[in-house]
Motif scaffolding. Structure first.
Motif, mmCIF file in Angstrom:
data_model
loop_
_atom_site.group_PDB
_atom_site.id
_atom_site.type_symbol
_atom_site.label_atom_id
_atom_site.label_comp_id
_atom_site.label_asym_id
_atom_site.label_seq_id
_atom_site.Cartn_x
_atom_site.Cartn_y
_atom_site.Cartn_z
ATOM 1 N N CYS A 136 0.827 -1.207 0.000
ATOM 2 C CA CYS A 136 0.000 0.000 0.000
ATOM 3 C C CYS A 136 0.865 1.262 0.000
ATOM 4 C CB CYS A 136 -0.913 -0.033 1.230
ATOM 5 S SG CYS A 136 -2.137 1.264 1.229
ATOM 6 N N ASP A 137 0.458 2.246 -0.782
ATOM 7 C CA ASP A 137 1.204 3.510 -0.828
ATOM 8 C C ASP A 137 0.957 4.332 0.437
ATOM 9 O OD1 ASP A 137 2.081 2.922 -3.358
ATOM 10 O OD2 ASP A 137 0.376 3.925 -4.338
ATOM 11 N N LEU A 138 1.889 5.239 0.706
ATOM 12 C CA LEU A 138 1.699 6.187 1.818
ATOM 13 C C LEU A 138 0.823 7.350 1.318
ATOM 14 C CD1 LEU A 138 5.385 6.080 2.961
ATOM 15 C CD2 LEU A 138 3.454 5.422 4.406
ATOM 16 N N LYS A 157 2.496 9.504 7.392
ATOM 17 C CA LYS A 157 3.073 9.894 6.091
ATOM 18 C C LYS A 157 4.360 9.130 5.787
ATOM 19 C CE LYS A 157 0.950 14.382 5.596
ATOM 20 N NZ LYS A 157 0.703 15.171 6.796
ATOM 21 N N THR A 158 4.931 8.480 6.803
ATOM 22 C CA THR A 158 6.186 7.752 6.577
ATOM 23 C C THR A 158 6.094 6.328 7.128
ATOM 24 O OG1 THR A 158 7.109 8.377 8.721
ATOM 25 C CG2 THR A 158 7.535 9.905 6.905
ATOM 26 N N GLU A 183 -4.987 0.919 6.961
ATOM 27 C CA GLU A 183 -5.900 1.220 5.863
ATOM 28 C C GLU A 183 -5.238 2.100 4.834
ATOM 29 O OE1 GLU A 183 -10.117 1.711 8.123
ATOM 30 O OE2 GLU A 183 -9.579 3.244 6.671
ATOM 31 N N GLU A 184 -5.679 1.972 3.610
ATOM 32 C CA GLU A 184 -5.252 2.938 2.588
ATOM 33 C C GLU A 184 -5.920 4.278 2.926
ATOM 34 O OE1 GLU A 184 -6.985 2.885 -1.516
ATOM 35 O OE2 GLU A 184 -8.511 1.620 -0.605
#
Ligand code: AMP
Ligand code: GLY
Length: 425
Positions: A136-138, A157-158, A183-184
């Motif tokens: 999953c992306d940040l 965020k990190t 969660e995304e």
């Protein structure tokens, strides 16, 4: 009827005032209530998690119906306990209350019934967190599984922050659960959709948008809610249909399949983007301060609604609403949601005169030496009805200026999104 009302916030003062308007009401007993409810009902100072004591008092005061405002007694099973003792209750049972009490419970239903929600992973060890981070992306949203008094969600965020918060939850930062949900991050506009539900039916109970951040421009720490307005125009007919078909109906079916039905208010917390609603959270109660903007718009007798719901006869009642819009601004103690002083006098409160379209709900207040004093972070909610949100906000701010409470602060930009949209149309 004698009605018992559990809770002590602005939500409960709003419920109390509306219950008092009903011809069906004989007497209201608040457990424990606040300074506002003490003027119109009988306050009894009791720990709302001491179920046996509540039952004893319900019997002493010959209470016919108990209305439960906050989530904690619901999640801990007050409804089940009172019902077992033959007391009529409005509020969901312990099983259904997991919709709010356990994010893992709620998310498992979403997965099984394909309810639109953020992609997620329920984690019980740090290895699960590493696995999700790979997929999953940040930013990533970390949520404590159990009740966390509004402090259980962090938008990270990190990778470092995600791992750090996750370890704290695994190590027992929140007593209610050591599990967490990753969660995304969903982008969009948040709004809340309310229903009243019995074992056969559900009915619309308003929409609202609240402001969770403490300071102007949605800056600062998260709070219980600094203000709200109703209706939420982002919930148009098309979005509403999707909310019902894709989110509400499958959830109620999931409970029924377990032979557990729902009874009470249901708060559907949503993120909406391009007319597509995603479920962020369920709350198993009215919102606070959303209740303070929805109830002033209600035309139908609230006690009739509650009584019909508690008796599973919701079908027989038609719920009507005023056309007017409403807004509430929360007057808070300076320092909230961090440290703040209690017992600060609110001198002008008893002098405030309100017209019929204005409402002053007490939240964290009490009476000490015949004086109103603060007793919490969110102290007063000032609500007003009208036809234009900007005008409504001006009216509320003029009342707050009259209260002129030196120890208080509030957000002057409640409703900014809708007010800007109105200005551009
Ligand atoms: P919750 O307790 O789940 O309602 O989360 C508290 C707040 O965090 C929400 O009102 C949202 O503002 C934010 N939030 C929760 N989940 C998400 C998500 N998946 N994406 C973006 N924001 C979220
Ligand atoms: N105002 C948000 C809540 O009641 O959960």
């Amino acid at each position: 009827m004698n009605i018992g009302l559990i809770g002590s916030g602005g939500r409960e003062h709003a419920l109390c005032k509306k219950i008092l308007e009903s011809k069906l009401t004989n007497r209201i007993i608040c457990f424990p209530g606040n300074a506002g409810t003490s003027k119109i009902a009988t306050n009894i100072d009791v720990d709302i998690l001491n179920f046996k004591e509540i039952l004893r008092l319900v019997r002493i005061y010959k209470i016919d119906l108990v209305v439960i405002g906050p989530e904690e007694p619901l999640v801990k099973g007050l409804t089940d306990f009172l019902k077992k003792n033959k007391i009529k209750v409005f509020g969901p049972n312990k099983y259904a209350a997991q919709l709010e009490g356990s994010k893992a419970f709620m998310k498992k239903i979403c997965a099984k019934y394909k309810i639109p929600t953020a992609k997620f992973k329920i984690c019980s060890k740090i290895k699960d967190v590493h696995n999700f981070l790979r997929k999953c992306d940040l930013p990533i949203v970390v949520k404590a599984d159990g009740l966390a008094a509004g402090k259980g969600v962090t938008i990270c965020k990190t990778v470092k922050q995600t791992l750090n918060i996750s370890s704290k939850i695994f190590n027992g930062k929140f007593k209610s659960s050591k599990k967490l949900i990753l969660e995304e991050f969903l982008d969009g506009e948040e709004a809340s959709y309310f229903l009243v539900v019995d074992n056969k039916n559900y009915k619309f109970f308003g929409t609202a948008q609240d402001h969770k951040r403490a300071y102007v421009n949605d800056k600062g720490p998260n709070t219980g809610g600094m203000g709200a307005y109703s209706p939420a125009p982002i919930i148009n007919k098309l979005v509403e249909k999707k909310i019902i078909e894709r989110i509400v109906k499958p959830t109620l079916i999931a409970l029924k399949k377990k032979r557990k039905s729902y009874n009470g208010f249901l708060y559907v917390g949503l993120m909406i983007k391009n007319n597509e609603p995603y479920l962020i959270e369920y709350n198993i109660r009215m919102g606070d301060p959303e209740c303070q903007v929805i109830l002033p718009r209600l035309k139908t007798d609230l006690v009739k609604i509650i009584e019909n719901t508690a008796s599973n006869k919701l079908k027989d009642i038609n719920i009507k609403w005023k056309k007017e819009k409403s807004m509430t601004i929360v007057l808070c103690s300076k320092g909230y949601p961090g440290n703040y002083r209690k017992n600060c006098k609110i001198n002008n409160l008893s002098k405030i005169k309100l017209s019929k379209k204005n409402f002053l709900y007490h939240a964290g207040t009490k009476i000490k030496n015949k004086q109103y004093v603060s007793n919490g972070g969110r102290v007063l909610n000032i609500t007003s009805l009208g036809t234009n949100f900007l005008e409504i906000r001006k009216e509320i701010i003029s009342i707050i200026k009259k209260i002129n409470w030196k120890n208080g602060f509030y957000r002057k930009d409640i409703g900014w999104r809708i007010i800007n949209k109105d200005a551009n149309n």
